[in-house]
Design an enzyme around this catalytic site. Sequence first.
Site, PDB file in Angstrom:
ATOM      1  N   ASP A 263       0.829  -1.198   0.000  1.00 18.13           N
ATOM      2  CA  ASP A 263       0.000   0.000   0.000  1.00 18.13           C
ATOM      3  C   ASP A 263       0.871   1.259   0.000  1.00 18.13           C
ATOM      4  O   ASP A 263       1.937   1.302   0.614  1.00 18.13           O
ATOM      5  CB  ASP A 263      -0.890  -0.020   1.249  1.00 18.13           C
ATOM      6  CG  ASP A 263      -1.868   1.130   1.298  1.00 18.13           C
ATOM      7  OD1 ASP A 263      -2.729   1.212   0.402  1.00 18.13           O
ATOM      8  OD2 ASP A 263      -1.786   1.942   2.232  1.00 18.13           O
ATOM      9  N   GLU A 291       1.105   0.141  -4.783  1.00 11.18           N
ATOM     10  CA  GLU A 291       0.021   1.057  -5.160  1.00 11.18           C
ATOM     11  C   GLU A 291       0.567   2.478  -5.251  1.00 11.18           C
ATOM     12  O   GLU A 291       0.990   3.060  -4.250  1.00 11.18           O
ATOM     13  CB  GLU A 291      -1.109   1.005  -4.120  1.00 11.18           C
ATOM     14  CG  GLU A 291      -2.253   1.956  -4.426  1.00 11.18           C
ATOM     15  CD  GLU A 291      -2.541   2.947  -3.303  1.00 11.18           C
ATOM     16  OE1 GLU A 291      -3.431   3.797  -3.483  1.00 11.18           O
ATOM     17  OE2 GLU A 291      -1.874   2.889  -2.255  1.00 11.18           O
ATOM     18  N   HIS A 361     -10.886  -0.744  -4.483  1.00 11.85           N
ATOM     19  CA  HIS A 361     -11.485  -0.202  -3.266  1.00 11.85           C
ATOM     20  C   HIS A 361     -11.257   1.290  -3.084  1.00 11.85           C
ATOM     21  O   HIS A 361     -11.844   1.889  -2.180  1.00 11.85           O
ATOM     22  CB  HIS A 361     -10.933  -0.950  -2.054  1.00 11.85           C
ATOM     23  CG  HIS A 361      -9.444  -0.851  -1.926  1.00 11.85           C
ATOM     24  ND1 HIS A 361      -8.580  -1.464  -2.820  1.00 11.85           N
ATOM     25  CD2 HIS A 361      -8.654  -0.208  -1.032  1.00 11.85           C
ATOM     26  CE1 HIS A 361      -7.333  -1.197  -2.470  1.00 11.85           C
ATOM     27  NE2 HIS A 361      -7.347  -0.444  -1.396  1.00 11.85           N
ATOM     28  N   ASP A 362     -10.388   1.885  -3.901  1.00 11.42           N
ATOM     29  CA  ASP A 362     -10.080   3.305  -3.760  1.00 11.42           C
ATOM     30  C   ASP A 362     -10.721   4.173  -4.837  1.00 11.42           C
ATOM     31  O   ASP A 362     -10.420   5.368  -4.925  1.00 11.42           O
ATOM     32  CB  ASP A 362      -8.560   3.513  -3.794  1.00 11.42           C
ATOM     33  CG  ASP A 362      -7.883   3.052  -2.522  1.00 11.42           C
ATOM     34  OD1 ASP A 362      -8.514   3.153  -1.452  1.00 11.42           O
ATOM     35  OD2 ASP A 362      -6.730   2.586  -2.575  1.00 11.42           O
TER      36      ASP A 362
END
Length: 719
Positions: A263, A291, A361-362
């Site tokens: 992340d 990410e 999810h973002d």
Amino acid sequence: MLKPFKKLFAGIALAVALLIGSVAPALPAPSASAAPDTSVTNKTNFSTDVIYQIFTDRFADGNPSNNPTGAAFSSGCTNLKLYCGGDWQGITDKINSGYFTNMGITALWISQPVENIHAVVNYSGVNNTSYHGYWARDFKKTNPYYGTFSELQTLIDTAHAHGIKIVIDFAPNHTSPAMETNTSFAENGRLYDNGTLIGGYTGDTNGYFHHNGGSDFSSLENGIYKNLYDLADINHNVAQIDAYFKDAIKVWLDMGIDGIRVDAVKHMPLGWQKSWMASIYGYEPVFTFGEWFLGTNENDPNNVYFANESGMSLLDFRFAQKVRQVFRDGTDTMYGLDSMLSSTASEYAQVSDQVTFIDNHDMERFKSSSVSNRRLEQALALTLTSRGVPAIYYGTEQYMSGGTDPDNRAMMSSFSETTTAFNVIKELAPLRKSNPAIAYGTTQQRWINNDVYIYERKFGDSVAVVAINRNLSSPASISGLLTSFPAGTYADVLGGLLNGNSITASGSGAVSTFTLAAGAVAVWEYAPAQTTPVVGHVGPVMGKAGNTVTIDGRGFGSAKGTVFFGTNAVTGSNILSWEDTHIEAIVPSVAPGKYNVKVRTAASVDSNNYNGFNILTGEQVTVRFVVQNATTALGENVYLTGNVAELGNWTPASAVGPMFNQVIHAYPTWYYDVSVPANTALEFKFLKKNGSVVTWESGSNHTFTTPSSGTATVTVNWQ
């Protein structure tokens, strides 16, 4: 223990290839020698896999007894900011039910498994919890609301028994929400080491966290050394923190995970991450991708540099954003899609390792009331047949919709295996195993207008051609299509599921004029046995001498040959295994730097070169280099170089930088965190660049001996 499954799934993949093979009977059919390794033992190559991303709390509640109680839990998942009960047992149950296998999924990406804060955090009167897994407190313990170590081990073992890999999310950028002046807010970002408190955000006398305020995202430096929102930002330039995270990831590697999604890599020093990756590759190499969020039409050179230099690949946001523009929003045409595929192929050194997706999810889900099912199905077909490693967000196959966080994180709506989207995945996912053109091939545009895109994937003698007509009301007449197909008739692999049709090619690969229906997608393929060597993947692409590297492709033969790193030959006992599609070899002890990798068969036939393997000088540590009084003119930036490959070997074009000068230190002091060899006598200098103009420091080389482990800082004056 895995060998029976390796044979079983190899047989299944071959059977599927023969069943859905689209080549006319007169053409050569794929042979057993072309079948790839379909076991889970190859942890560094995901090119033949399809990843399914699961928000653990939102998928399936297999063990209600581990659900939180009180204000942290939402029965029926009516409050999407609270825990809803999904857990590892629920995922295990779905593996055993055959849901993933039936869909063709071969890898599951699950939420960060580590223990998160238990506090319910109140923002403006609204309760929030750590259901997402990104508010860590102890990176060496499990989130009890997901399950125990035993339940996670069962999940991993069950997945492996079904030929499915497990990828964990991991977020070493931060712990949890914290306020400098309010120790009672949330859990004050406290970090624990297997239950023992290391420190909290307030009163952080050891400097485990950054205390530079929140980032405004105005620069790369600002995002790295300031807090991401109100999350307690980890300071990786501390030896205890460095050791903690290098040890913590081993907890999960030791359980047998197959991959890591990291992340917020944009918000941590590249130097520390490269050092961390080097330690992973020396311990238990697994496929790792980070990410680095990019907005619509954003192309950040720092993103490309990170993908090419850090040792990990990235989630391909350029791919995702362009696919959303073309198929979801209608704000670009197929020409924009083709341009993105072309530019990323030239910029990313290992474009086939970038992880492609259409939503996650973002961001808002791809599907909405204004987006037709067919557009989603087309975007899925593109992703599954394009270069890169495809990742599918949970529920996409059920047409789940949802806006921004947390609406895009609802409970899994259905486990139907009859939706068209489910069956698109089911038909196309196995091609990544059976046809190396899909897994490894180059991409060439073969026919295009605003609404129609026909592209060819090619690897050795294997070919796949994909045609998409995004116009949902008008068919397209396709004439003049040239391909690499041998003469024959090719059926649509999808069997007309998306209104595709057969085509006929002549001996020159020219395809007879045909009509591509409105909204249609068709996939045609040819996958013969490969008799000459072609390298498709090398992984990992970074390591020191003595590390193991895996080489995948076709046509290597069964007899042991030679692996070359540049002109350096690896032979004999330094080749650990040799199969027609898979080789394992030891990285040679040669001068550090980047090398092309190629294979020479026992019959002395050479493969193509696979570019960019980075041989490190040795074990890596992170050193912060600081130079004071380095004044610059407008347009100038300060860089660092030195006597090792990690510092550019005295070559200005390979120098490290541009260095930073705003947050940790302010101009005219410059700094940069760099991964360098441990226990090594470094010589280095700084230089200024302004375009092609280079100005070196004067005087003797600076010197510094790096520590054997951990981190260090060296501060000098500009000479």
